[in-house]
Design a protein around this motif. Structure first.
Motif, mmCIF file in Angstrom:
data_model
loop_
_atom_site.group_PDB
_atom_site.id
_atom_site.type_symbol
_atom_site.label_atom_id
_atom_site.label_comp_id
_atom_site.label_asym_id
_atom_site.label_seq_id
_atom_site.Cartn_x
_atom_site.Cartn_y
_atom_site.Cartn_z
ATOM 1 N N LEU A 1 -6.325 2.337 5.427
ATOM 2 C CA LEU A 1 -6.010 2.359 3.996
ATOM 3 C C LEU A 1 -6.926 3.314 3.263
ATOM 4 C CD1 LEU A 1 -5.471 -1.400 3.109
ATOM 5 C CD2 LEU A 1 -3.811 0.258 3.873
ATOM 6 N N ALA B 1 -7.056 14.911 -3.533
ATOM 7 C CA ALA B 1 -6.032 15.757 -4.154
ATOM 8 C C ALA B 1 -6.042 15.604 -5.671
ATOM 9 C CB ALA B 1 -4.661 15.395 -3.600
ATOM 10 N N PHE C 1 0.827 -1.196 0.000
ATOM 11 C CA PHE C 1 0.000 0.000 0.000
ATOM 12 C C PHE C 1 0.870 1.258 0.000
ATOM 13 C CE2 PHE C 1 -2.915 3.211 1.558
ATOM 14 C CZ PHE C 1 -3.998 2.959 0.744
ATOM 15 N N LEU D 1 -15.366 6.448 -9.333
ATOM 16 C CA LEU D 1 -14.554 5.236 -9.440
ATOM 17 C C LEU D 1 -13.721 5.030 -8.183
ATOM 18 C CD1 LEU D 1 -14.220 3.185 -11.685
ATOM 19 C CD2 LEU D 1 -12.220 4.410 -12.449
ATOM 20 N N LEU E 1 -14.804 -1.130 -1.875
ATOM 21 C CA LEU E 1 -14.320 -2.490 -2.085
ATOM 22 C C LEU E 1 -13.268 -2.846 -1.041
ATOM 23 C CD1 LEU E 1 -14.549 -4.893 -4.071
ATOM 24 C CD2 LEU E 1 -12.421 -4.087 -5.017
ATOM 25 N N ILE E 2 -12.347 -1.900 -0.773
ATOM 26 C CA ILE E 2 -11.292 -2.191 0.211
ATOM 27 C C ILE E 2 -11.906 -2.485 1.574
ATOM 28 C CG2 ILE E 2 -9.349 -1.222 1.483
ATOM 29 C CD1 ILE E 2 -8.568 0.311 -0.928
ATOM 30 N N PHE F 1 -6.902 3.287 -9.854
ATOM 31 C CA PHE F 1 -8.094 2.566 -9.429
ATOM 32 C C PHE F 1 -7.852 1.062 -9.478
ATOM 33 C CE2 PHE F 1 -11.743 0.280 -11.302
ATOM 34 C CZ PHE F 1 -12.590 0.271 -10.214
ATOM 35 N N THR G 1 -6.245 7.036 3.837
ATOM 36 C CA THR G 1 -5.133 7.515 3.012
ATOM 37 C C THR G 1 -5.589 7.722 1.581
ATOM 38 O OG1 THR G 1 -3.816 6.035 4.359
ATOM 39 C CG2 THR G 1 -2.732 7.042 2.479
ATOM 40 N N SER G 2 -6.315 6.718 1.104
ATOM 41 C CA SER G 2 -6.667 6.741 -0.305
ATOM 42 C C SER G 2 -7.720 7.808 -0.616
ATOM 43 C CB SER G 2 -7.080 5.327 -0.665
ATOM 44 O OG SER G 2 -8.038 5.304 -1.599
ATOM 45 N N MET H 1 -13.551 -5.835 1.620
ATOM 46 C CA MET H 1 -12.612 -6.940 1.541
ATOM 47 C C MET H 1 -11.998 -7.240 2.893
ATOM 48 S SD MET H 1 -12.636 -8.486 -0.976
ATOM 49 C CE MET H 1 -12.291 -8.929 -2.620
ATOM 50 N N LEU I 1 -7.152 -2.005 9.822
ATOM 51 C CA LEU I 1 -6.250 -1.626 8.735
ATOM 52 C C LEU I 1 -6.976 -1.087 7.501
ATOM 53 C CD1 LEU I 1 -3.271 -1.494 8.146
ATOM 54 C CD2 LEU I 1 -3.442 -3.723 7.075
ATOM 55 N N PRO I 2 -8.076 -1.763 7.019
ATOM 56 C CA PRO I 2 -8.737 -1.234 5.822
ATOM 57 C C PRO I 2 -9.194 0.209 5.999
ATOM 58 C CG PRO I 2 -9.544 -3.416 6.270
ATOM 59 C CD PRO I 2 -8.677 -3.044 7.421
ATOM 60 N N ALA J 1 -13.663 1.984 -5.336
ATOM 61 C CA ALA J 1 -12.483 1.269 -4.852
ATOM 62 C C ALA J 1 -12.419 1.282 -3.328
ATOM 63 C CB ALA J 1 -11.216 1.883 -5.439
ATOM 64 N N ASP K 1 -11.095 -5.446 12.040
ATOM 65 C CA ASP K 1 -9.801 -5.120 11.451
ATOM 66 C C ASP K 1 -9.743 -3.614 11.176
ATOM 67 O OD1 ASP K 1 -7.474 -5.027 10.170
ATOM 68 O OD2 ASP K 1 -7.969 -6.442 8.582
ATOM 69 N N GLY L 1 -7.973 -9.014 0.912
ATOM 70 C CA GLY L 1 -9.088 -9.898 1.229
ATOM 71 C C GLY L 1 -8.673 -11.351 1.209
ATOM 72 N N ILE M 1 -5.827 11.004 -1.010
ATOM 73 C CA ILE M 1 -5.144 11.058 -2.300
ATOM 74 C C ILE M 1 -6.142 11.343 -3.418
ATOM 75 C CG2 ILE M 1 -3.895 9.677 -3.985
ATOM 76 C CD1 ILE M 1 -2.530 8.290 -1.643
ATOM 77 N N TYR N 1 1.693 2.104 -3.401
ATOM 78 C CA TYR N 1 0.620 2.884 -4.028
ATOM 79 C C TYR N 1 0.740 4.364 -3.662
ATOM 80 C CZ TYR N 1 -4.025 4.949 -4.311
ATOM 81 O OH TYR N 1 -5.056 5.803 -4.535
ATOM 82 N N ALA O 1 -7.018 -4.407 -2.713
ATOM 83 C CA ALA O 1 -8.177 -4.854 -1.942
ATOM 84 C C ALA O 1 -8.344 -6.365 -2.056
ATOM 85 C CB ALA O 1 -9.436 -4.143 -2.431
#
Lengths: 492, 112
Positions: B72, B82, A130, B35, B42-43, A171, B75-76, B46, B68-69, B39, B66, A182, B79, A133, A178
């Motif tokens: 994640l 931005a 990550f 989009l 989905l993260i 994306f 952060t995303s 998951m 962590l997702p 994502a 959990d 998973g 981004i 990324y 992901a």
């Protein structure tokens, strides 16, 4: 402590932030950026030598032991690339001083170059998927700005497409992360590798691997390179040189890392796919390189050919092919920077990008002409220049693996490279001199110095291949034996 | 619950694909924003939706969600925020310079 391995990323970030506050002091901006790049080059060389004596180094941020925290891992492969990045950027900056123009310099140009390098170095160093990324995004955001900086019509037109395609690939990157999270429940690359080896590379993991391949090939311009020639020919030549030297290489690095460390159990699927894509890239790039009369497009398609060539090395994945690919990667970063700079100088002195409107430049600028000739020979792989050893080893590895089609395509593409550049040389440097002595645009000192430095590096990499051999074989050894990397990260 | 969110993700991806394939730059930008939301959803799916207590020790829980997702996607999200901002600025400047927001007219290689 291993804190030093974060320096190649930290130094550019700090300098980039600092320079935002000194917007009007161009002289300060120039030399501070140059000094920062030189410093990070020296530090990288120091780390590279440390790695040879004490093995792979790692830095766990915040003291979180892997696999729980984010970490930087410095092995020979990543440090070789970090070192080359810093050196090439420093030389490109020298060229930029006298070519980029006051207008851009005052619009935070040097800050964004520093951020770009920070993203590139971070991507090379990180040991977490990550975080890779995130570093990609740092690099891309800086490149979005650099491609549009200056605000010419052509730049805007290309930047919209460039940003759109990269948002799409980001994306896919997130989707792949992901799915991987998973499936395996971890993002540390070494830990992923262990878990993949434990459960075996099931079809679902192979599919995830192919999604990663799609992402990285979009960034690297492997087969999915249709955006590349347009985007790389829009910005000024110094920025194009940075892009050509660094950006695609990050995609290539990520591909090497992921497909040697994580998804290496099913080479019949993934590596065959890489081989087919590399072959098609070589064909498409070769056709593109000879199809156009615009010098910017010719050199951009040369970037595409090199990507195909390097990935032939990954596709066959024999020890000598991997070593050859690493040599070629380093060579290509240097020589592509030189080629873009030379193309930029040609456009600057003639005022056109069409090769049929230039002629006889060698009489006006002899040193310039011969440097172009040397760059051409290096790209074609003529010994003793830098391209030779990489080409030879990749070819040898592919023959050992029995991939004769790839060998043939790789070497035929070299002929196309030679032809496309020889055409430029004959058209632009030979022939009747069209620039009169009075009209001659004086060559600036910074242009010649930066080109001369890169040309010297080409000779150095070619003649001094022996000195590099230790580092390269250590890098190839780590890539081919994932357990070395895993040991260094997970158990010490 | 997971199934529902996954279906929602699919819907978002199809909407985003439709928008990205249109000719107007603004629609494309909206498409990329949607989009990235897809994502993110989905993260988080998951990683497993709520499967236990808050991930803090000494709370009397045996199982924890959990965390962590969530880190994640945080952060995303930043981004993608931005990137969307820079894309909007680029679109505005492109419109000012070139006088069009039609992607069909942004084709081609030469200025002339």
């Amino acid at each position: 402590m291993n804190n030093i391995i974060a320096a190649p990323m930290i130094i550019p970030i700090l300098i980039g932030i600092l320079l935002i506050f000194f917007r009007r002091f161009t002289l300060l901006q120039r030399w501070v950026s140059f000094g920062g790049m030189a410093a990070s080059a020296f530090i990288s060389i120091y780390i590279l030598n440390q790695i040879q004596s004490q093995g792979i180094m790692r830095l766990d941020f915040g003291g979180w032991e892997p696999p729980f925290g984010i970490l930087f891992v410095a092995d020979s492969f990543s440090m070789l690339l970090v070192t080359t990045t810093s050196i090439v950027t420093a030389v490109c900056l020298l060229y930029g001083f006298s070519s980029i123009g006051e207008k851009r310099e005052k619009m935070f140009f040097y800050s964004f170059v520093n951020f770009l390098v920070a993203g590139v170095n971070g991507s090379f160093l990180t040991g977490d998927l990550f975080n890779l990324y995130v570093n990609f995004e740092i690099m891309l955001l800086a490149s979005y700005v650099l491609i549009a900086i200056g605000g010419e019509k052509r730049q805007f037109r290309e930047s919209i497409k460039y940003v759109a395609i990269n948002v799409l690939s980001s994306f896919f990157f997130l989707i792949a992360i992901a799915y991987l999270y998973g499936t395996l429940g971890t993002l540390n690359m070494a830990h992923i590798s262990v878990r993949v080896a434990e459960v075996g590379q099931t079809p679902i993991l192979t599919v995830i691997g192919v999604v990663f391949l799609l992402v990285f090939s979009l960034k690297a311009g492997l087969l999915l390179y249709y955006w590349l020639p347009g985007s790389y020919s829009a910005p000024p030549s110094m920025i194009a040189a940075l892009f050509g030297a660094l950006l695609t290489k990050v995609g290539i690095y990520a591909m090497f890392r992921v497909f040697t460390l994580i998804f290496y159990h099913e080479p019949e699927v993934t590596h065959t796919l890489i081989g087919v894509m590399a072959a098609l890239t070589l064909i498409g790039g070769s056709l593109g390189a000879i199809a156009f009369k615009d010098i910017r497009q010719i050199v951009s398609y040369n970037v595409v050919i090199a990507v195909g060539f390097i990935l032939v090395g990954l596709a066959v994945a024999t020890p000598s092919a991997i070593e050859g690919a690493i040599y070629y990667l380093i060579h290509d970063m240097v020589v592509k920077a030189l080629l873009f700079i030379l193309a930029g100088m040609m456009m600057a002195v003639t005022g056109t990008a069409q090769i049929n409107r230039m002629s006889g430049l060698i009489r006006n600028y002899p040193a310039f002409g011969w440097m172009f000739f040397i760059a051409m020979l290096a790209l074609a792989g003529v010994p003793p220049l830098s391209g030779f050893i990489g080409k030879m080893l990749v070819g040898q590895g592919a023959v050992e693996a029995g991939s004769y089609i790839l060998v043939a395509l790789a070497f035929i593409s070299s002929i196309f490279v030679l032809y496309s550049l020889l055409r430029v040389f004959l058209n632009c440097f030979w022939g009747e001199t069209i620039i009169e002595v009075e009209e001659k645009v004086p060559m600036k000192k910074g242009w010649l110095i930066s080109c001369a430095l890169l040309t010297l590096m080409i000779f150095g990499l070619g003649l001094g291949a022996e000195a590099l051999a230790g580092y390269v074989s250590s890098a190839a050894n780590t890539l081919l034996n994932p357990e070395i990397y895993i040991d260094a990260v997970l158990n010490d | 619950m997971e199934t529902l969110i996954i279906i929602l993700t699919g819907v978002l991806v199809s909407v985003a694909t439709y928008l990205i394939l249109s000719k107007s730059v603004i629609r494309v930008i909206l498409g990329t924003a949607i989009l990235s939301h897809a994502a993110h959803l989905l993260i988080i799916t998951m990683g497993g939706l709520k499967t236990g207590g808050v991930p803090i020790l000494d709370n009397g829980h045996d199982t924890f969600t959990d965390a962590l997702p969530q880190a994640l996607i945080l952060t995303s999200i930043v981004i993608s925020f931005a990137v969307t901002a820079i894309l909007l600025v680029l679109a505005l400047r492109t419109y000012q310079e070139l006088g069009t927001d039609n992607l069909e007219k942004l084709r081609g290689f030469y200025d002339e």
